[in-house]
Motif scaffolding. Structure first.
Motif, PDB file in Angstrom:
ATOM      1  N   SER A   2      42.215  50.038  40.785  1.00  0.00           N
ATOM      2  CA  SER A   2      42.307  48.826  39.572  1.00  0.00           C
ATOM      3  C   SER A   2      41.126  47.882  40.009  1.00  0.00           C
ATOM      4  CB  SER A   2      43.754  48.036  40.055  1.00  0.00           C
ATOM      5  OG  SER A   2      43.553  46.673  39.145  1.00  0.00           O
ATOM      6  N   LEU A   3      40.486  47.922  38.835  1.00  0.00           N
ATOM      7  CA  LEU A   3      39.341  46.916  38.653  1.00  0.00           C
ATOM      8  C   LEU A   3      39.992  45.467  38.872  1.00  0.00           C
ATOM      9  CD1 LEU A   3      36.421  45.978  38.539  1.00  0.00           C
ATOM     10  CD2 LEU A   3      36.715  46.123  35.886  1.00  0.00           C
ATOM     11  N   LEU A  27      33.304  45.142  45.890  1.00  0.00           N
ATOM     12  CA  LEU A  27      34.329  45.096  44.832  1.00  0.00           C
ATOM     13  C   LEU A  27      34.468  46.520  44.476  1.00  0.00           C
ATOM     14  CD1 LEU A  27      35.408  44.163  42.118  1.00  0.00           C
ATOM     15  CD2 LEU A  27      33.060  44.293  41.169  1.00  0.00           C
ATOM     16  N   GLY A  85      40.676  44.798  42.292  1.00  0.00           N
ATOM     17  CA  GLY A  85      39.235  44.638  43.038  1.00  0.00           C
ATOM     18  C   GLY A  85      38.663  43.365  42.715  1.00  0.00           C
ATOM     19  N   THR A 134      38.320  48.269  44.723  1.00  0.00           N
ATOM     20  CA  THR A 134      38.732  48.689  43.249  1.00  0.00           C
ATOM     21  C   THR A 134      39.284  49.996  43.562  1.00  0.00           C
ATOM     22  OG1 THR A 134      37.242  47.349  41.927  1.00  0.00           O
ATOM     23  CG2 THR A 134      38.116  49.524  40.984  1.00  0.00           C
ATOM     24  N   ASN A 174      49.852  42.415  42.220  1.00  0.00           N
ATOM     25  CA  ASN A 174      48.177  42.581  42.312  1.00  0.00           C
ATOM     26  C   ASN A 174      47.827  41.333  43.191  1.00  0.00           C
ATOM     27  OD1 ASN A 174      48.478  44.701  40.610  1.00  0.00           O
ATOM     28  ND2 ASN A 174      47.368  43.487  38.668  1.00  0.00           N
TER      29      ASN A 174
END
Length: 333
Positions: free
Chosen positions: A287-288, A278, A291, A282, A127
């Motif tokens: 994926s938050l 953001l 983000g 995202t 990530n």
């Protein structure tokens, strides 16, 4: 003249990365012959054993030399390579299976003496790697210069994914001793020598970026320091956009001061920008969490680059100090 390709890969204490890179090259779908030149730059953890495992799968040559930094190591590789067109890679990339076919097709259609390609995030990346890749390549953060933007004015090929003909290399003498910054310096010297450079949009690599937050901050700080130096060496490379991170950070400070004083509208503009960033990061990464990390990576990038750029501009451009005396850590002896 028929092109004979040589991949030039300098490496320093990264045998695991070389293993992944060579494994991806074994999966090439191309019928185009090529050689791989691994340049071990004085590593304590060498990759010779890794290279031996691939000698029956790839045409590969391994060279060990004393440590001198990435630029001189690439120059060394181009001197010992057998091909007439060199493709320079960082050790922390993974290659798409059709990469060489894409390059050959592009050069056949519109020949370039030196080309650059994009970097992208592989689905297997962490990530953090995906977040930093976003901040380094998104149109919302860097204008897409390192990403997928097709038409880039005065594009400067980068050595994580760069091609250069042997004739071009011999004419300009290869990379200089500054690091980072050796890539744009070489690109501008190539242009001044009358050679043609450009961007091959389909020739992307998956750039892993051996990175942590501290290393990323250090990396973008160095990028900010070298840019005024390069602008001094190559005045035609100057662009107002190089000031954007500095102005962004200074504007953010002003907006927070104004917010404390009761004036919210300037801070609101930053809030809108961060919200768009953001949402985009995202949705792009699904994926938050990524983000949010991309949002932080952008702040780190602008802060590190922006303040370093201002510091270097003051020392090099305004005070006219010698860059090697002020920032000796940016130069290999």
């Amino acid at each position: 003249m028929k092109r004979a390709y040589s991949f030039i890969i300098p490496v320093y204490n990264r045998p695991d990365e070389i293993d992944e890179l060579l494994a991806s090259m074994v999966s090439f779908t191309t019928a185009i012959p090529f050689e791989v030149c691994i340049i071990e730059d004085g590593s304590q953890q060498d990759c010779k054993t890794v290279v031996e495992r691939y000698k029956d799968k790839l045409t590969i040559n391994y060279h060990y030399k004393e440590n001198s930094g990435p630029g001189p190591s690439r120059n060394y590789g181009m001197k010992v390579a057998k091909g007439n067109y060199f493709i320079i890679l960082d050790s922390d990339v993974i290659m798409p299976a059709d990469y060489l076919d894409v390059v050959e097709a592009a050069l056949t259609t519109d020949y370039l003496d030196c080309f650059g390609g994009a970097d992208a995030a592989h689905e297997s990346f962490s990530n953090l790697q995906k977040a930093i890749n976003y901040s380094m390549t998104s149109f919302l953060t860097t204008g897409g210069i390192r990403g997928k933007k097709k038409a880039v004015q005065n594009f400067e090929p980068r050595s994580f994914n760069m091609g250069i003909s042997k004739a071009c290399f011999e004419a300009v003498g290869g990379f200089g001793k500054i690091h980072p910054g050796e890539d744009p310096d070489l690109s501008w010297r190539i242009k001044k020598a009358g050679f043609k450079t450009g961007f091959i949009s389909g020739a992307a690599v998956f750039h892993k970026r051996r990175i942590s937050w501290s290393k990323f901050k250090q990396q973008v700080t160095k990028f900010g320091l070298v840019r005024p130096i390069l602008n001094t060496w190559h005045p035609e490379s100057r662009k107002i956009t190089f000031w954007f991170p500095t102005l962004f950070i200074l504007g953010l400070v002003v907006s927070l001061i104004l917010l404390i004083l009761g004036y919210w509208w300037f801070a609101a503009l930053y809030a809108v920008y961060f919200s768009i960033l953001l949402i985009h990061a995202t949705l792009l990464n699904k994926s938050l969490g990524i983000g949010l990390m991309a949002l932080w990576a952008t702040c780190v990038q602008f802060y590190g680059y922006g303040l370093a750029f201002l510091r270097s501009f003051w020392q090099v451009r305004l005070l006219k100090k010698d860059p090697e005396q002020v920032f000796p850590h940016l130069f290999f002896k």
